[in-house]
Design an enzyme around this catalytic site. Structure first.
Site, PDB file in Angstrom:
ATOM      1  N   LYS A 194      -1.189  11.889 -17.744  1.00  0.00           N
ATOM      2  CA  LYS A 194      -0.904  13.284 -17.430  1.00  0.00           C
ATOM      3  C   LYS A 194       0.432  13.330 -16.705  1.00  0.00           C
ATOM      4  O   LYS A 194       0.601  12.699 -15.655  1.00  0.00           O
ATOM      5  CB  LYS A 194      -2.015  13.848 -16.545  1.00  0.00           C
ATOM      6  CG  LYS A 194      -1.800  15.298 -16.142  1.00  0.00           C
ATOM      7  CD  LYS A 194      -3.014  15.826 -15.403  1.00  0.00           C
ATOM      8  CE  LYS A 194      -2.826  17.253 -14.966  1.00  0.00           C
ATOM      9  NZ  LYS A 194      -4.001  17.760 -14.234  1.00  0.00           N
ATOM     10  N   LYS A 247      -1.416  14.435 -21.981  1.00  0.00           N
ATOM     11  CA  LYS A 247      -1.156  15.817 -21.597  1.00  0.00           C
ATOM     12  C   LYS A 247       0.167  15.948 -20.890  1.00  0.00           C
ATOM     13  O   LYS A 247       0.426  15.125 -20.001  1.00  0.00           O
ATOM     14  CB  LYS A 247      -2.286  16.261 -20.662  1.00  0.00           C
ATOM     15  CG  LYS A 247      -2.160  17.646 -20.111  1.00  0.00           C
ATOM     16  CD  LYS A 247      -3.267  17.886 -19.135  1.00  0.00           C
ATOM     17  CE  LYS A 247      -3.012  19.204 -18.439  1.00  0.00           C
ATOM     18  NZ  LYS A 247      -3.938  19.413 -17.359  1.00  0.00           N
TER      19      LYS A 247
HETATM   20  C1  PBG Z   1      -5.789  20.258 -12.793  1.00  0.00           C
HETATM   21  C2  PBG Z   1      -5.406  20.714 -14.151  1.00  0.00           C
HETATM   22  C3  PBG Z   1      -4.196  21.321 -14.531  1.00  0.00           C
HETATM   23  C4  PBG Z   1      -4.303  21.567 -15.898  1.00  0.00           C
HETATM   24  C5  PBG Z   1      -5.546  21.113 -16.314  1.00  0.00           C
HETATM   25  N1  PBG Z   1      -6.211  20.576 -15.229  1.00  0.00           N
HETATM   26  C6  PBG Z   1      -3.064  21.770 -13.720  1.00  0.00           C
HETATM   27  C7  PBG Z   1      -2.275  20.821 -12.926  1.00  0.00           C
HETATM   28  O1  PBG Z   1      -2.404  19.602 -13.008  1.00  0.00           O
HETATM   29  O2  PBG Z   1      -1.479  21.329 -12.148  1.00  0.00           O
HETATM   30  C8  PBG Z   1      -3.255  22.217 -16.742  1.00  0.00           C
HETATM   31  C9  PBG Z   1      -3.733  22.781 -18.031  1.00  0.00           C
HETATM   32  C10 PBG Z   1      -2.811  23.744 -18.692  1.00  0.00           C
HETATM   33  O3  PBG Z   1      -1.632  23.943 -18.272  1.00  0.00           O
HETATM   34  O4  PBG Z   1      -3.236  24.363 -19.682  1.00  0.00           O
HETATM   35  N2  PBG Z   1      -7.171  20.394 -12.543  1.00  0.00           N
END
Ligand code: PBG
Length: 324
Positions: A194, A247
């Site tokens: 991520k 992601k």
């Molecule tokens: C954190 C989380 C995020 C997203 C999914 N889970 C945000 C982040 O890490 O700041 C982002 C998903 C998206 O942008 O569609 N629990």
């Protein structure tokens, strides 16, 4: 002139093109995210994500039935708690918003796979993904909370838990806690790779989880790195992850491809909020054709090597696939 190679022969008719297509999309490829809020009969549209709303549990159940009827196999749930505090108590409460939603959706639509987000940021008053000491996120103390959250989601009936906080050893810690509580059959979809991405902007409105100070660069990855992604994948496989996530998706198609080459587990790509909102914004301005561009993006994510795609376009994509 006798030209030996004529690739255009195979693109001549729709039937030829259809039978030679190397990548196909189907409703079974998609996972639909839902944002759940307390209350009854609530649907709060998210301004920065046209077509997406925060839903109360009753509305989420109705939406889940529609999603299942379209042939989409799974939902991914994010919760907005009634109150926030330093560790996020509601995150592991029996009557927490996600625990309620999981029970209601599994009761009404048992065939739908329910995946839950396991992270602290939507539940903590500081909006960070872990327990803080000053401005530092404490890794191992955070793992204890993640274990409690995962076990409580499993007890509510979640099929899959998806830790998204990029804490070190989160997969092995959660596996250990689940097994210790009799949830050997609950799988872990790890957000192994991520990136610290600007494309999460609209999500932070949707899930009300923006950090109160600083950013997420002490745990999420640097956009510039791909060898580090491979290391993260190998570690999570070793820790017992059942599925691996990359992601965001669109700016990281090379990372999806490289992950595919070294990993035999199912790979899930998250087509994130900012990727969705860019298409929507361009479409309302008449600058892009929404359907063409959406299907092109989803196909490219699959072509890169993803088995499954988490996407806010899921329901629209299924309707378009049905018209083909
Ligand atoms: C954190 C989380 C995020 C997203 C999914 N889970 C945000 C982040 O890490 O700041 C982002 C998903 C998206 O942008 O569609 N629990």
């Amino acid at each position: 002139m006798n030209l030996p190679h004529r690739p255009r022969r195979l693109r001549r008719t729709p039937a030829l093109r259809r039978m030679l297509s190397e990548t196909t999309l189907s409703p079974a490829d998609f996972i639909a995210p839902l944002f759940i809020v307390h209350g009854n009969d609530i649907s709060n549209p998210i301004a920065s994500m046209p077509g997406v709303a925060q839903l109360s549990v009753d509305r989420a159940v109705a939406e889940s039935s529609k999603i299942a009827a379209l042939g989409i196999p799974a939902v991914l749930l994010f919760g907005l708690p009634a109150t926030k505090d330093a560790v996020g108590q509601e995150n592991f409460a029996d009557d927490g918003i996600i625990q309620q939603a999981v029970r209601a959706i599994k009761a009404a639509v048992p065939e739908l796979v329910v995946i839950t987000d396991v992270c602290l940021c939507e539940y903590t008053d500081h909006g960070h993904c872990g327990v803080l000491d000053g401005e530092e996120i404490l890794n191992d103390e955070t793992l204890e909370i993640l274990q409690r959250v995962a076990v409580s989601h499993a007890a509510a009936g979640a099929d899959v838990v998806a830790p998204s906080g990029m804490m070190d050893s989160m997969v092995v810690a959660i596996r250990d806690a689940l097994d210790g509580d009799g949830h050997e059959q609950v799988s872990i979809l790890s957000y192994a790779v991520k990136y610290a991405s600007g494309f999460y902007g609209p999500f932070r409105d949707a899930a009300d989880g923006a950090p109160a100070f600083g950013d997420r660069r002490s745990h999420q990855m640097d956009t510039a790195n791909v060898r580090e992604a491979i290391r993260e994948v190998l570690l999570d496989v070793d820790e017992g992850a059942d599925m691996i996530m990359v992601k965001p998706a669109l700016s990281y198609l090379d990372v999806i491809r490289q992950t595919r080459e070294i990993c035999s587990l199912p790979i899930v790509a998250y087509n994130v909020s900012g990727e969705y909102s860019m298409v929507k914004a361009a479409a309302v301005s008449g600058w892009l054709d929404e359907r063409t561009v959406t299907m092109e993006i989803l196909t490219s994510i699959k072509r890169a090597g993803a088995d499954l795609i988490i996407t806010y376009h899921a329901a629209d994509a299924c309707r378009w696939l049905a018209e083909n």
